[in-house]
Structures are given as structure tokens and as C-alpha cells.
Design a protein around this motif. Sequence first.
Motif, PDB file in Angstrom:
ATOM      1  N   SER A  12      -3.386   3.501  17.226  1.00 32.52           N
ATOM      2  CA  SER A  12      -2.988   4.850  16.737  1.00 32.52           C
ATOM      3  C   SER A  12      -2.331   5.458  17.741  1.00 32.52           C
ATOM      4  O   SER A  12      -3.555   6.081  19.255  1.00 32.52           O
ATOM      5  CB  SER A  12      -3.783   5.572  15.998  1.00 32.52           C
ATOM      6  N   LEU A  13      -1.311   5.300  18.301  1.00 37.38           N
ATOM      7  CA  LEU A  13      -0.459   6.378  19.766  1.00 37.38           C
ATOM      8  C   LEU A  13       0.234   7.743  19.317  1.00 37.38           C
ATOM      9  O   LEU A  13       0.821   8.057  18.534  1.00 37.38           O
ATOM     10  CB  LEU A  13       0.314   5.796  20.064  1.00 37.38           C
TER      11      LEU A  13
ATOM     12  N   HIS B 144       0.711   2.378  15.031  1.00 34.25           N
ATOM     13  CA  HIS B 144       0.989   3.931  13.932  1.00 34.25           C
ATOM     14  C   HIS B 144       1.268   4.529  15.608  1.00 34.25           C
ATOM     15  O   HIS B 144       0.107   4.898  16.348  1.00 34.25           O
ATOM     16  CB  HIS B 144      -0.392   4.529  13.863  1.00 34.25           C
ATOM     17  N   VAL B 145       2.334   4.962  15.196  1.00 31.06           N
ATOM     18  CA  VAL B 145       3.047   5.894  16.182  1.00 31.06           C
ATOM     19  C   VAL B 145       2.722   7.546  16.076  1.00 31.06           C
ATOM     20  O   VAL B 145       3.605   7.728  14.954  1.00 31.06           O
ATOM     21  CB  VAL B 145       4.160   5.658  16.935  1.00 31.06           C
TER      22      VAL B 145
ATOM     23  N   ALA C 286       5.033  14.001   8.868  1.00 27.39           N
ATOM     24  CA  ALA C 286       6.100  14.304   9.021  1.00 27.39           C
ATOM     25  C   ALA C 286       6.873  13.258  10.518  1.00 27.39           C
ATOM     26  O   ALA C 286       5.230  14.212  11.630  1.00 27.39           O
ATOM     27  CB  ALA C 286       7.294  15.633   8.614  1.00 27.39           C
ATOM     28  N   GLY C 287       7.332  12.365  10.854  1.00 30.62           N
ATOM     29  CA  GLY C 287       7.374  12.563  12.318  1.00 30.62           C
ATOM     30  C   GLY C 287       6.766  11.146  12.793  1.00 30.62           C
ATOM     31  O   GLY C 287       7.223  10.365  13.493  1.00 30.62           O
ATOM     32  N   ASP C 288       5.871  10.760  11.915  1.00 32.96           N
ATOM     33  CA  ASP C 288       5.308   9.341  12.423  1.00 32.96           C
ATOM     34  C   ASP C 288       6.078   7.832  11.561  1.00 32.96           C
ATOM     35  O   ASP C 288       6.222   7.934  10.850  1.00 32.96           O
ATOM     36  CB  ASP C 288       3.529   8.962  11.325  1.00 32.96           C
ATOM     37  N   LEU C 289       5.577   7.442  12.708  1.00 37.24           N
ATOM     38  CA  LEU C 289       5.505   5.908  12.247  1.00 37.24           C
ATOM     39  C   LEU C 289       4.693   5.027  11.889  1.00 37.24           C
ATOM     40  O   LEU C 289       3.615   4.589  12.384  1.00 37.24           O
ATOM     41  CB  LEU C 289       6.776   5.145  13.906  1.00 37.24           C
ATOM     42  N   LEU C 290       5.378   3.860  11.673  1.00 34.90           N
ATOM     43  CA  LEU C 290       4.235   3.152  11.290  1.00 34.90           C
ATOM     44  C   LEU C 290       4.657   1.474  10.857  1.00 34.90           C
ATOM     45  O   LEU C 290       5.968   1.396  10.512  1.00 34.90           O
ATOM     46  CB  LEU C 290       3.745   3.227   9.712  1.00 34.90           C
ATOM     47  N   ILE C 291       4.407   0.584  12.083  1.00 32.41           N
ATOM     48  CA  ILE C 291       5.235  -0.664  11.738  1.00 32.41           C
ATOM     49  C   ILE C 291       3.576  -1.994  11.706  1.00 32.41           C
ATOM     50  O   ILE C 291       2.521  -2.241  11.722  1.00 32.41           O
ATOM     51  CB  ILE C 291       5.390  -1.073  13.279  1.00 32.41           C
TER      52      ILE C 291
END
Length: 286
Positions: free
Chosen positions: A24-25, A69-70, A247-252
Motif C-alpha cells: 500500500s502506497l 494498493h495506491v 474515495a480516490g484509492d486504486l487497487l490492481i
Amino acid sequence: MSDGTVTEIGWSSADLESRRERWSLPLGDTDRQLLGADARAGRWDLAQGVRKTLDTFVRDSIRSVGFAHVRNLIDPAASEDAAVTGLSFVLGEFGQIVVQNAQGDLTQVLRDRDGDGATELGFHCDTCDLLVLLCLQPAVRGGGLTKLASARHVHDLIGRERPDVLTTLQEDWTFDRTGRAGEQVVVSPILFTQPDTTVGCYYQTRTVRSSPERGGPPLSARQWEALAVLDEVLYRPEIAFGLAMAAGDLLIIRNSRVLHGRSPYIDEPGPNSRRMLRIWMNTEVL
């Protein structure tokens, strides 16, 4: 930049909790704003440093734990169109966006359309290399966590407890996906060893159970038992990690190595309804 070496880790929920920096960054507001400016311009310029940071982090995280996770990637106040533009710009570094359904949609906003509270989603793998989720709005009353499980950890645990079940899960299974985007009938083991020696997975809990009704081979008593054991293992607290996304978090997620699902939630209609932007990608670099 990452050297491309896969350093697979089979993780438990406790492992992830104790080593968040591995997967997680947090992105600062200034970096997010620079990234947004470059996305609107359609070229990398002011955010070259952010680009390098994201590239190294995402590649290393996916190669070790199978997902990245960003936090704070996209402005939470951004419109859905702006979120799609910004996310698509970033994802251009990692692969090709592919269609998700028979209608040819490249993006979908996931929400509770029924409003009945039956919002839990069982563990499964999507039929693409990477699943990308961008949280537009979390469930305001809680719940709706993205659940993650390590294929390596599941494989090793079942191998210790029920080697007979592991053998069954390593055999070919039929997944009839008729009417969906991509390959219509997938024949694959549920757990398997990939060419790079990582443990792979392919599982769709409803599809594999309904495939015999669509002309696929019937499931034996041994196979039904294997599915029951697999589901029981996946829902153990030490296996199923619940990730709360803001809200605004990214998960790949690398589909071949991490199974995912969703915990139940009660939605709130209107602008506060839970919304998750989904993109599917194929890639040769992650």
C-alpha cells in the motif's frame, strides 16, 4: 525500475496487516495534483517523479503479493469522467484495457442496483490479467470491503489439511461463460503451478456450479466436496483479508494469483451510494 523478478509471497491476513508498506502506497496531495495535470494534458511532464514511483511500486507489489494498493490517486471530488481519464492515463504504463462484457464496455461503475442489501460477492477471479478498481464512493454505513486471498496460501493450506482435495482442485474444471466478453468456455484447474513457479488460480464460484446445466460435464461428489472445502478455507479470517478503500484509492489485482470478493453492505441511495470504477486489463509486463 523493477528488474522483473517474481518474489512470490503466500500471505495471510495478519501478514498483510503487519506489512502494509509492501503493498500500500500513500500518494500526497501535491503528487496527486501533478498527476492530474499530466492526465488532463495527456502527456507525462510535471509528474515524471510520480510516474517512476508508481511504476516501481506497482510492479514490485504485484510480483510479490499479487496486488498493489495506491491511496489518494484520484481527487475524491473528481467527476466520474475525470476519474476515468486520470485512471486510464496511469494504466497506460501497465498494459492494455480490454472489454468487460458483450456490450463492449471498457469501464464499468459497480453499484448496488437491487437495493435489497444482498451485496456480498463470493471469492472469484475475473477473466483477464489484471482487475483494476478505483473507489469513487465507499459504503457510508460501513461494509463493502474488498476481500483478498492469496492463491499460494490457499494452495499450501489445503495441501496440508486435505491433499486429496488439492489433487481434485488441480484437475481440469469447466467454466461456461456463454454470453460474456472473452472466451466463452474456460477449461482450467482451479489451483495450478504457473510457468514462473508461482501458484495460479482460476475460480468463479457460481459459474463452475452452473456449467453442468449449460451442457458442461456433471460434477462428481468428489468435486462438490472440493468446492465446499475451498469455499470454507477462503472464508477463514486468517485467509480472507478485508481491504477498506477510500474515495480516490486504486487497487490492481493480478487475477491469476489473488482471488477477490466483497463483504456485504447496506447501501444508501443517491450521491452517497457505494460506487467502484472497474477496468480489466491484459499485460505482458506485470
